[in-house]
Enzyme design. Structure first.
Site, mmCIF file in Angstrom:
data_model
loop_
_atom_site.group_PDB
_atom_site.id
_atom_site.type_symbol
_atom_site.label_atom_id
_atom_site.label_comp_id
_atom_site.label_asym_id
_atom_site.label_seq_id
_atom_site.Cartn_x
_atom_site.Cartn_y
_atom_site.Cartn_z
ATOM 1 C CB SER A 30 -5.605 -1.224 -0.215
ATOM 2 O OG SER A 30 -5.425 -0.034 0.506
ATOM 3 C CD GLU A 34 -2.835 -1.185 2.381
ATOM 4 O OE1 GLU A 34 -3.844 -0.462 2.386
ATOM 5 O OE2 GLU A 34 -2.526 -1.924 3.329
ATOM 6 C CB SER A 72 -10.273 7.908 1.875
ATOM 7 O OG SER A 72 -9.074 7.478 1.262
#
EC number: 6.3.2.4
Length: 366
Positions: A190, A18, A326
């Site tokens: 993720s 990530e 997000s």
């Protein structure tokens, strides 16, 4: 002095799948933080694990590539001073608090949190134990089971077990989980390395892929229902955000592309829930936060099961992303806490937690 600026070291990059998401998160946070209130020091962890500190941020960044600090561009790396265990507490380069914008292993899993505990430096987010258990999906679900927090049925398997008796694992999944099921690296985020399997032939390949990213894999039953997320912030007195629902487009589940590529998913904020379901969701989110011994912030991801509207906790994310796509900051924005104020709140919570720890006695004669 009371009005003196606090120095915030923003930690980003790291050895993780990530890595790119961490850069995007750091770019967003640095450009949003109030530079009239805080001195911001960028600290970049290269993918080879090398730490590089940059000069104080003086204005807006034009692109995330400006965060890719080069060692030869920095005079004497300030980070080496305050990272030494022998560094004095009032060292000139020592930050007041670290904001570890690291996602996944080597950052969100208690590793850097342990480092800052040893250095006695405040940091944003959960401590060593909460971060570690919150990162490990198997340990997390074991804790939830102990606290009677509802979750999907699951089994875990180590690489050793898989390599030595794969047919036994496949049979166990068939008998206790069934299809559809989800295969995930135990430590990761993720949606990297996650697969949805509809049949036994798909299972073997999915488990093999998941083992590329971890030495332990979790296999969970598929839950038919709505995907809803809710934010929690606080140390002792907890606040929850409005809930948000994720509707994916052209994907079997909320995968990496859905999360980070615009147009691949729709976020409905606030989610359209009955008062009863919303109250149950808020209570369950707080219970999960407390059970894992978390502090500062977390995003709690749940399913609302279609057949009975029951809340099923999928997982808790102890350092959710702050990119423009997000969910976590958007939830708080719709709750009435704008992005910049959210960052300040998290910094204050980290400083509060650190002050509390200074009251702990480590000798019986003082």
């Amino acid at each position: 002095m009371a009005n003196e600026k606090k120095t915030v070291a923003v930690l980003y990059g790291g050895k993780s799948t990530e890595y790119e998401i961490s850069l995007l998160t750091a770019f967003s946070v640095i450009n949003a933080i109030d530079l009239d209130k805080y001195r911001v020091l960028p600290v970049y962890i290269q993918q080879d694990g090398r730490w590089i500190a940059g000069d104080e941020i003086k204005g807006k960044l034009a692109h995330k590539d400006q965060l890719l600090l080069q060692e030869n561009a920095v005079a004497e790396s300030a980070v080496t001073h305050w990272l030494a265990p022998s560094a004095p507490a009032n060292a000139r380069t020592r930050p007041d608090i670290v904001f570890p914008l690291l996602h996944g292993p080597n950052g969100e899993d208690g590793t850097v949190q342990g480092l800052f505990e040893l250095l006695n430096i405040a940091y944003v987010g959960s401590g060593v134990a909460g971060s570690s258990v919150g990162m490990d999906k198997v340990l997390m679900k074991d804790v939830f089971a102990a606290y009677d927090i509802p979750g999907p049925n699951y089994v875990s398997v180590s690489r050793f077990e898989w390599e030595n008796d794969a047919p036994k694992i496949i049979l166990k999944v068939k008998n206790s989980i069934g299809y559809p099921c989800f295969i995930k690296p135990a430590n990761g985020g993720s949606s990297v390395g996650i697969s949805k399997c509809l049949s036994e032939p798909e299972l073997s390949a999915a488990i093999t892929e998941a083992f590329l990213f971890d030495t332990k894999v979790i296999i969970e039953e598929g839950i038919s229902g709505r995907e809803v997320e809710i934010g929690v912030i606080g140390n002792h007195e907890l606040s929850v955000s409005v809930p948000g629902e994720i509707i994916t487009k052209n994907a079997a589940f909320y995968d990496y592309q859905s999360k980070y590529q615009e147009g691949n998913s729709t976020l409905v904020i606030p989610a359209d829930l009955t008062d009863k379901v919303k109250a149950e969701l808020e209570e369950t989110a707080k219970r999960a936060f407390v059970a894992l011994n978390l502090s500062g912030l977390a995003r709690v991801d749940v399913f609302i099961r279609e057949k009975d509207q029951k809340i099923i906790v999928n997982e808790v994310n102890t350092m959710p992303g702050f990119t423009q796509f997000s969910m976590f900051p958007l939830l708080w924005q719709h709750t009435g806490l704008p992005y910049q104020q959210l960052i300040e709140k998290l910094v204050d919570l980290g400083l509060e937690k650190h002050r509390e720890k200074q009251q702990i006695h480590y000798r019986i004669d003082n």
